[in-house]
Design an enzyme around this catalytic site. Structure first.
Site, PDB file in Angstrom:
ATOM      1  N   ASP A  20       0.827  -1.212   0.000  1.00 31.66           N
ATOM      2  CA  ASP A  20       0.000   0.000   0.000  1.00 31.66           C
ATOM      3  C   ASP A  20       0.862   1.264   0.000  1.00 31.66           C
ATOM      4  OD1 ASP A  20      -2.349   1.427  -0.004  1.00 31.66           O
ATOM      5  OD2 ASP A  20      -2.704   1.242   2.157  1.00 31.66           O
ATOM      6  N   HIS A  37       2.374   3.526  -8.942  1.00 31.49           N
ATOM      7  CA  HIS A  37       2.156   2.096  -9.245  1.00 31.49           C
ATOM      8  C   HIS A  37       3.340   1.547 -10.032  1.00 31.49           C
ATOM      9  CE1 HIS A  37      -1.771   2.306  -7.595  1.00 31.49           C
ATOM     10  NE2 HIS A  37      -2.324   2.992  -8.581  1.00 31.49           N
ATOM     11  N   LEU A 131      10.152 -21.096  -4.880  1.00 34.71           N
ATOM     12  CA  LEU A 131       9.272 -20.115  -4.238  1.00 34.71           C
ATOM     13  C   LEU A 131       7.917 -20.145  -4.937  1.00 34.71           C
ATOM     14  CD1 LEU A 131       8.756 -17.423  -2.542  1.00 34.71           C
ATOM     15  CD2 LEU A 131       9.670 -16.201  -4.507  1.00 34.71           C
TER      16      LEU A 131
HETATM   17  C1  IPE Z   1      -5.472  -2.649  -0.123  1.00 34.07           C
HETATM   18  O1  IPE Z   1      -5.098  -1.339  -0.342  1.00 34.07           O
HETATM   19  C2  IPE Z   1      -5.468  -3.401  -1.413  1.00 34.07           C
HETATM   20  C3  IPE Z   1      -4.167  -3.570  -2.037  1.00 34.07           C
HETATM   21  C4  IPE Z   1      -3.015  -3.243  -1.541  1.00 34.07           C
HETATM   22  C5  IPE Z   1      -4.193  -4.199  -3.316  1.00 34.07           C
HETATM   23  P1  IPE Z   1      -6.187  -0.175  -0.459  1.00 34.07           P
HETATM   24  O2  IPE Z   1      -5.435   1.084  -0.613  1.00 34.07           O
HETATM   25  O3  IPE Z   1      -7.158  -0.510  -1.501  1.00 34.07           O
HETATM   26  O4  IPE Z   1      -6.885  -0.261   0.966  1.00 34.07           O
HETATM   27  P2  IPE Z   1      -7.845   0.743   1.731  1.00 34.07           P
HETATM   28  O5  IPE Z   1      -9.043   0.933   0.889  1.00 34.07           O
HETATM   29  O6  IPE Z   1      -7.103   2.005   1.965  1.00 34.07           O
HETATM   30  O7  IPE Z   1      -8.154   0.049   3.005  1.00 34.07           O
HETATM   31  C1  IPE Z   2      -1.585   0.290  -3.362  1.00 32.62           C
HETATM   32  O1  IPE Z   2      -1.375   1.658  -3.390  1.00 32.62           O
HETATM   33  C2  IPE Z   2      -1.848  -0.310  -4.717  1.00 32.62           C
HETATM   34  C3  IPE Z   2      -3.250  -0.710  -4.938  1.00 32.62           C
HETATM   35  C4  IPE Z   2      -4.197  -0.696  -4.062  1.00 32.62           C
HETATM   36  C5  IPE Z   2      -3.573  -1.168  -6.274  1.00 32.62           C
HETATM   37  P1  IPE Z   2      -2.570   2.681  -3.403  1.00 32.62           P
HETATM   38  O2  IPE Z   2      -2.959   2.936  -4.810  1.00 32.62           O
HETATM   39  O3  IPE Z   2      -3.661   2.217  -2.517  1.00 32.62           O
HETATM   40  O4  IPE Z   2      -1.876   3.973  -2.784  1.00 32.62           O
HETATM   41  P2  IPE Z   2      -2.455   4.959  -1.705  1.00 32.62           P
HETATM   42  O5  IPE Z   2      -2.948   4.144  -0.556  1.00 32.62           O
HETATM   43  O6  IPE Z   2      -3.561   5.711  -2.352  1.00 32.62           O
HETATM   44  O7  IPE Z   2      -1.311   5.815  -1.325  1.00 32.62           O
HETATM   45 MG    MG Z   3      -4.051   2.459  -0.550  1.00 33.58          MG
END
Ligand code: IPE
Ligand code: IPE
Ligand code: MG
Length: 245
Positions: A20, A37, A131
């Site tokens: 995240d 990303h 793995l």
């Molecule tokens: C959780 O991250 C899902 C992934 C890392 C793929 P999100 O960014 O979607 O989670 P929330 O919505 O903040 O909890």
């Molecule tokens: C995690 O990073 C990747 C996915 C959920 C696909 P985010 O896109 O949730 O990044 P933040 O949380 O908005 O910083």
């Molecule tokens: Mg996120």
């Protein structure tokens, strides 16, 4: 934290990661979320390399949740394309490094081109054994559990199993993760302290590790830190400390 600090006789069998913070990482740099990303791919490479070096047998990465389908279409499309290109670029390396690739989640919701390619990568790496790399894609734990209930109740209806024989093993054997051991260590980056619908059943007794590092900044030494933290914990599974010793 260095590689040497890790006790090689107490390596977690299964590490799962909620990757995240990509969006915030990009925003901090005045860039679009997509930039974050893309940068996150390097972290994925580094953590896989690290698992190979440490002898971690199972790595499960949360890449896209069922809830992530609610993001703007442009971001979803970007993520799907990034996934496709990354997989295409990495297939050779997966085989070279003896990595078995798999997915968990509802692949039917993914674009067909991607679903087909995921299946191709799965088949072409299925004999590898160093793995197991599992990507959670279009994954939601509640959705997974709903599917288990459906499948098991169908089996009861068709007299394949009796309801009184439904136990934890039966449930486990119907989860997407049926071939994986329980998660020993769950890592979440970006400072959020929540599970976000990831592996609810499977983390019943996992050790949880939260770090403020945003995913694109996550490097090998951050994984080492998480593992050392894991190794300093006493996993009692309900017993007393004396019973464990
Ligand atoms: C959780 O991250 C899902 C992934 C890392 C793929 P999100 O960014 O979607 O989670 P929330 O919505 O903040 O909890
Ligand atoms: C995690 O990073 C990747 C996915 C959920 C696909 P985010 O896109 O949730 O990044 P933040 O949380 O908005 O910083
Ligand atoms: Mg996120």
């Amino acid at each position: 934290m260095s590689f040497e600090k890790i006790d090689k006789n107490n390596i977690p069998h299964h590490v799962a990661v909620i990757m995240d913070g990509n969006g915030r990482w990009a925003k901090k740099r005045g860039m679009k979320r997509e930039y974050g990303h893309r940068a996150g791919r390097k972290s994925v490479k580094k953590i896989i390399e690290s698992c190979l070096e440490l002898g971690i047998k199972n790595l499960t990465l949360y890449a896209f949740s069922t809830e992530n389908w609610n993001r703007p279409k442009i971001e979803i499309d970007f993520l799907m394309q990034l996934l496709f290109l990354s997989l295409k670029g990495e297939l050779k390396n997966l085989n070279k490094n003896n990595i078995k690739f798999d997915t968990i989640g509802n692949l039917n919701r993914l674009p067909k081109k991607i679903g087909n390619y995921l299946e191709k990568v799965r088949l072409e790496t299925k004999k590898n054994s160093k793995l197991t790399l599992t990507l959670a894609l279009s994954y939601g734990s509640r959705n997974e559990i709903v599917n288990v209930v459906r499948e098991v109740s169908d089996k009861v209806k068709n007299n394949i199993i009796s309801s009184k024989n439904i136990d934890e093993t039966v449930i486990n054997d119907h989860l997407y993760t049926r071939n994986l051991p329980d998660v020993d260590l769950l890592i979440r980056t970006s400072g959020e302290k929540r599970i976000s619908n990831f592996l609810l059943w499977q983390i019943a007794y996992s050790e949880l590790y939260f770090t403020k590092k945003l995913w694109p900044d996550f490097r090998k030494k951050d994984l080492y830190k998480a593992i050392v933290s894991y190794q300093n914990r006493e996993r009692r599974f309900g017993k007393t400390s004396e019973q464990i010793k």
